[in-house]
Scaffold this motif. Structure first.
Motif, PDB file in Angstrom:
ATOM      1  N   SER A 190      19.104  -0.348 -29.012  1.00 19.84           N
ATOM      2  CA  SER A 190      17.656  -0.164 -28.886  1.00 19.84           C
ATOM      3  C   SER A 190      17.187   0.833 -29.935  1.00 19.84           C
ATOM      4  O   SER A 190      17.869   1.841 -30.190  1.00 19.84           O
ATOM      5  CB  SER A 190      17.314   0.349 -27.480  1.00 19.84           C
ATOM      6  N   ALA A 191      16.037   0.554 -30.541  1.00 15.33           N
ATOM      7  CA  ALA A 191      15.474   1.457 -31.547  1.00 15.33           C
ATOM      8  C   ALA A 191      13.970   1.565 -31.335  1.00 15.33           C
ATOM      9  O   ALA A 191      13.310   0.592 -30.957  1.00 15.33           O
ATOM     10  CB  ALA A 191      15.773   0.932 -32.951  1.00 15.33           C
ATOM     11  N   ARG A 192      13.439   2.786 -31.581  1.00 17.54           N
ATOM     12  CA  ARG A 192      12.001   2.989 -31.402  1.00 17.54           C
ATOM     13  C   ARG A 192      11.555   4.200 -32.224  1.00 17.54           C
ATOM     14  O   ARG A 192      12.333   5.125 -32.489  1.00 17.54           O
ATOM     15  CB  ARG A 192      11.656   3.200 -29.925  1.00 17.54           C
ATOM     16  N   ASN A 193      10.312   4.163 -32.632  1.00 15.56           N
ATOM     17  CA  ASN A 193       9.687   5.326 -33.245  1.00 15.56           C
ATOM     18  C   ASN A 193       9.208   6.267 -32.144  1.00 15.56           C
ATOM     19  O   ASN A 193       8.667   5.817 -31.119  1.00 15.56           O
ATOM     20  CB  ASN A 193       8.500   4.910 -34.121  1.00 15.56           C
ATOM     21  N   LEU A 194       9.410   7.542 -32.321  1.00 21.38           N
ATOM     22  CA  LEU A 194       9.028   8.520 -31.314  1.00 21.38           C
ATOM     23  C   LEU A 194       7.556   8.889 -31.458  1.00 21.38           C
ATOM     24  O   LEU A 194       7.017   8.963 -32.569  1.00 21.38           O
ATOM     25  CB  LEU A 194       9.890   9.775 -31.451  1.00 21.38           C
ATOM     26  N   ALA A 195       6.900   9.137 -30.319  1.00 22.09           N
ATOM     27  CA  ALA A 195       5.468   9.475 -30.341  1.00 22.09           C
ATOM     28  C   ALA A 195       5.227  10.790 -31.057  1.00 22.09           C
ATOM     29  O   ALA A 195       4.160  11.003 -31.664  1.00 22.09           O
ATOM     30  CB  ALA A 195       4.929   9.541 -28.909  1.00 22.09           C
ATOM     31  N   THR A 196       6.210  11.696 -30.999  1.00 21.43           N
ATOM     32  CA  THR A 196       6.067  13.006 -31.635  1.00 21.43           C
ATOM     33  C   THR A 196       6.502  12.991 -33.090  1.00 21.43           C
ATOM     34  O   THR A 196       6.548  14.030 -33.748  1.00 21.43           O
ATOM     35  CB  THR A 196       6.909  14.043 -30.863  1.00 21.43           C
ATOM     36  N   GLY A 197       6.868  11.799 -33.596  1.00 22.60           N
ATOM     37  CA  GLY A 197       7.359  11.694 -34.964  1.00 22.60           C
ATOM     38  C   GLY A 197       8.869  11.602 -34.967  1.00 22.60           C
ATOM     39  O   GLY A 197       9.562  12.221 -34.163  1.00 22.60           O
ATOM     40  N   GLY A 198       9.384  10.835 -35.831  1.00 20.75           N
ATOM     41  CA  GLY A 198      10.825  10.644 -35.889  1.00 20.75           C
ATOM     42  C   GLY A 198      11.247   9.286 -35.355  1.00 20.75           C
ATOM     43  O   GLY A 198      10.413   8.406 -35.064  1.00 20.75           O
ATOM     44  N   PHE A 199      12.527   9.144 -35.153  1.00 22.36           N
ATOM     45  CA  PHE A 199      13.096   7.826 -34.822  1.00 22.36           C
ATOM     46  C   PHE A 199      14.263   8.029 -33.856  1.00 22.36           C
ATOM     47  O   PHE A 199      14.977   9.044 -33.931  1.00 22.36           O
ATOM     48  CB  PHE A 199      13.578   7.149 -36.109  1.00 22.36           C
ATOM     49  N   ALA A 200      14.432   7.087 -32.918  1.00 26.31           N
ATOM     50  CA  ALA A 200      15.542   7.136 -31.955  1.00 26.31           C
ATOM     51  C   ALA A 200      16.281   5.809 -31.985  1.00 26.31           C
ATOM     52  O   ALA A 200      15.662   4.740 -31.850  1.00 26.31           O
ATOM     53  CB  ALA A 200      15.030   7.429 -30.553  1.00 26.31           C
ATOM     54  N   ALA A 201      17.599   5.879 -32.164  1.00 19.01           N
ATOM     55  CA  ALA A 201      18.467   4.698 -32.095  1.00 19.01           C
ATOM     56  C   ALA A 201      19.464   4.934 -30.960  1.00 19.01           C
ATOM     57  O   ALA A 201      20.136   5.977 -30.933  1.00 19.01           O
ATOM     58  CB  ALA A 201      19.205   4.490 -33.417  1.00 19.01           C
ATOM     59  N   CYS A 202      19.547   3.972 -30.013  1.00 22.11           N
ATOM     60  CA  CYS A 202      20.279   4.227 -28.773  1.00 22.11           C
ATOM     61  C   CYS A 202      21.303   3.132 -28.481  1.00 22.11           C
ATOM     62  O   CYS A 202      21.085   1.947 -28.777  1.00 22.11           O
ATOM     63  CB  CYS A 202      19.313   4.315 -27.590  1.00 22.11           C
ATOM     64  N   LEU A 203      22.396   3.564 -27.855  1.00 24.45           N
ATOM     65  CA  LEU A 203      23.384   2.656 -27.269  1.00 24.45           C
ATOM     66  C   LEU A 203      23.063   2.557 -25.791  1.00 24.45           C
ATOM     67  O   LEU A 203      23.395   3.452 -25.001  1.00 24.45           O
ATOM     68  CB  LEU A 203      24.800   3.199 -27.482  1.00 24.45           C
ATOM     69  N   CYS A 204      22.366   1.505 -25.392  1.00 28.48           N
ATOM     70  CA  CYS A 204      21.837   1.395 -24.030  1.00 28.48           C
ATOM     71  C   CYS A 204      22.652   0.422 -23.186  1.00 28.48           C
ATOM     72  O   CYS A 204      23.291  -0.487 -23.693  1.00 28.48           O
ATOM     73  CB  CYS A 204      20.377   0.952 -24.060  1.00 28.48           C
ATOM     74  N   GLY A 205      22.550   0.621 -21.862  1.00 26.84           N
ATOM     75  CA  GLY A 205      23.185  -0.301 -20.918  1.00 26.84           C
ATOM     76  C   GLY A 205      24.646  -0.026 -20.666  1.00 26.84           C
ATOM     77  O   GLY A 205      25.356  -0.889 -20.148  1.00 26.84           O
ATOM     78  N   LEU A 206      25.124   1.187 -20.976  1.00 21.59           N
ATOM     79  CA  LEU A 206      26.516   1.544 -20.699  1.00 21.59           C
ATOM     80  C   LEU A 206      26.716   1.713 -19.199  1.00 21.59           C
ATOM     81  O   LEU A 206      25.902   2.370 -18.522  1.00 21.59           O
ATOM     82  CB  LEU A 206      26.898   2.834 -21.438  1.00 21.59           C
ATOM     83  N   VAL A 207      27.776   1.137 -18.681  1.00 24.46           N
ATOM     84  CA  VAL A 207      28.025   1.131 -17.237  1.00 24.46           C
ATOM     85  C   VAL A 207      28.754   2.408 -16.849  1.00 24.46           C
ATOM     86  O   VAL A 207      29.780   2.767 -17.442  1.00 24.46           O
ATOM     87  CB  VAL A 207      28.870  -0.097 -16.820  1.00 24.46           C
ATOM     88  N   ARG A 208      28.223   3.106 -15.845  1.00 21.72           N
ATOM     89  CA  ARG A 208      28.861   4.318 -15.373  1.00 21.72           C
ATOM     90  C   ARG A 208      30.223   4.008 -14.744  1.00 21.72           C
ATOM     91  O   ARG A 208      30.383   2.980 -14.074  1.00 21.72           O
ATOM     92  CB  ARG A 208      27.986   5.020 -14.328  1.00 21.72           C
ATOM     93  N   ALA A 209      31.149   4.924 -14.946  1.00 14.29           N
ATOM     94  CA  ALA A 209      32.480   4.795 -14.335  1.00 14.29           C
ATOM     95  C   ALA A 209      32.582   5.620 -13.070  1.00 14.29           C
ATOM     96  O   ALA A 209      33.674   5.751 -12.493  1.00 14.29           O
ATOM     97  CB  ALA A 209      33.549   5.231 -15.329  1.00 14.29           C
ATOM     98  N   GLU A 210      31.464   6.157 -12.592  1.00 15.25           N
ATOM     99  CA  GLU A 210      31.454   6.999 -11.388  1.00 15.25           C
ATOM    100  C   GLU A 210      30.102   6.838 -10.732  1.00 15.25           C
ATOM    101  O   GLU A 210      29.105   6.480 -11.373  1.00 15.25           O
ATOM    102  CB  GLU A 210      31.699   8.458 -11.767  1.00 15.25           C
ATOM    103  N   PRO A 211      29.991   7.100  -9.417  1.00 12.52           N
ATOM    104  CA  PRO A 211      28.711   6.981  -8.740  1.00 12.52           C
ATOM    105  C   PRO A 211      27.688   7.953  -9.306  1.00 12.52           C
ATOM    106  O   PRO A 211      28.035   9.012  -9.823  1.00 12.52           O
ATOM    107  CB  PRO A 211      29.038   7.334  -7.276  1.00 12.52           C
ATOM    108  N   VAL A 212      26.407   7.547  -9.209  1.00 12.72           N
ATOM    109  CA  VAL A 212      25.336   8.415  -9.712  1.00 12.72           C
ATOM    110  C   VAL A 212      25.175   9.599  -8.773  1.00 12.72           C
ATOM    111  O   VAL A 212      25.146   9.432  -7.560  1.00 12.72           O
ATOM    112  CB  VAL A 212      24.008   7.624  -9.790  1.00 12.72           C
TER     113      VAL A 212
END
Length: 446
Positions: free
Chosen positions: A424-446
């Protein structure tokens, strides 16, 4: 299929024929026993009413003869006697016995053959009648009756097999046409197969083949585009290397020669990175799922990746740090592949942000208990029309003059697909850029 159906029909025919034959033989035996009983009771009634002249009666009855070879009109064989078993009169062909046997059915063997015998006693016990049939004649009658029962089956079976053959061949004709259509196609013809006149049972198969052809066509298109783009990307550094080689060869200025050799080295490094990225994609493409995902600590993964980046870039002009908590989530995945994905995001941020910029790695929570690992920077961001295409091969954002091949984010996207997540990638509202590794499955309960 025809062989299997034919064998099944023949086995069923044999089973049915054996059962019918056995049953018909049994029924024929019972019918002939019933005929013996009826004849015996009739003779006993006649005997009781002609007690005074049994000899004449026997002579007259002996003239009642059937056809010796006709199984349906057997000769009448009998013996008449007293209640104590004494024989008083007999037919000419009856088996010779000293006395009449016990009441009921029995099988006897004499020199003239085997006999089925029935002894009947009158109610007052004064008279006995024995009637008999040749067992050989009975067997012939039973065999003929049973044979007549099986004969229609023997006639019908070849007709049934022929009808099955015609029906199967007719039903499979659309499948044969389909096979001929596929066999006549060239390797480049990946158009969908026609479902016209295809039997309903084959419809799902044709639909699955069409879906496969569509996937193959897309894969070939991607490979052709990938090959063309790779050739184009490799042409640039190779052309630069060739130019700088010519400059170094013709130059007589040592400084100019050294500068040309430095440019050659940079071009070789760029081509090497491109080839490494291509090889990495080639290894990832055949995979459908991760072979052996394991629980891993995002904090350890991030710190290890950051250490490698800093060691490889000792003269960084940007600040790179992480803001992961000490008890960062543990997720399922492949540590090496996620390390490559995170390294590519950091390298991408370093390549496209100006000196003095700040690059921060953070963990963000998603709905459903999943996790995002994000690389944020305060650079110029990416044009909105390019954000949706980031992750495609050879697509580059921001300043296209920056060094790169356009494969780094494609590798990130493929790694996340294998992890059941997404890039996932997006421009930040405050300026700048974010590139993310999304949807990683937790190996432990939340």
């Amino acid at each position: 299929m025809l062989a299997a159906v034919s064998v099944a029909v023949l086995l069923l025919w044999l089973l049915t024929a054996w059962f019918s034959y056995t049953k018909a033989q049994h029924e024929a035996e019972e019918l002939m026993d019933g005929s013996l009983a009826q004849t015996g009771r009739l003779l006993l009634a006649i005997t009781q009413h002609n007690d005074d002249d049994l000899g004449k009666l026997a002579s007259r009855l002996a003239t009642v003869r059937g056809a010796a070879d006709n199984v349906y009109e057997p000769p009448l064989e009998f013996q008449l006697g007293l209640g104590d078993g004494t024989i008083l009169a007999r037919s000419i062909g009856a088996p010779v016995l000293p006395v009449l046997g016990v009441p009921g059915y029995s099988d006897i063997l004499r020199k003239d053959g085997s006999w089925r015998v029935l002894n009947v006693v009158s109610g007052d016990g004064r008279h006995r009648v024995q009637v008999s049939q040749s067992i050989g004649l009975r067997d012939r009658a039973a065999l003929e009756v049973a044979g007549q029962t099986v004969l229609p089956l023997a006639i019908i079976t070849p007709v049934l097999l022929l009808l099955i053959y015609v029906s199967v061949v007719k039903a499979l004709d659309p499948l044969n046409r389909l096979a001929r259509d596929v066999a006549a196609r060239s390797a480049d013809n990946l158009a969908a197969l026609s479902r016209e006149d295809v039997p309903n049972e084959v419809g799902p198969l044709v639909a699955a083949i069409n879906r496969l052809l569509l996937r193959v066509a897309r894969a070939l298109d991607n490979e052709r585009r990938f090959t063309a783009d790779a050739a184009h990307e490799l042409r640039t550094p190779l052309a630069a290397i060739k130019v700088q080689t010519q400059v170094a060869r013709l130059s007589r200025d040592r400084a100019q020669t050294a500068r040309a050799l430095g440019q050659i080295e940079c071009g070789v490094d760029r081509a090497t990175r491109l080839v490494e990225q291509l090889l990495r994609l080639a290894r990832l493409d055949p995979l459908n799922v991760l072979p052996d995902p394991q629980p891993l600590d995002l904090l350890s993964l991030t710190e290890g990746t950051l250490a490698n980046v800093l060691a490889a870039n000792p003269a960084l002009t940007q600040t790179v740090r992480h803001e992961l908590p000490p008890r960062a989530p543990r997720v399922y995945g492949d540590a090496d592949l996620l390390g490559i994905a995170l390294r590519n995001l950091i390298d991408n941020a370093l390549r496209y942000t100006p000196a003095g910029s700040s690059i921060v790695i953070r963990v963000e929570d998603e709905e459903g208990g999943r996790v995002c690992l994000c690389v944020r920077d305060d650079g110029p961001g990416v044009p909105d029309e390019l954000i949706t295409r980031l992750g495609e091969r050879f697509v580059r954002g921001r300043d296209t003059l920056a060094e790169g091949s356009g494969l780094g984010l494609a590798i990130v996207s493929r790694i996340m697909q294998l992890h059941g997540g997404r890039f996932s990638a997006r421009n930040l509202a405050t300026g700048g850029f974010a590139a993310c590794l999304c949807g990683l499955v937790r190996a432990e309960p939340v």
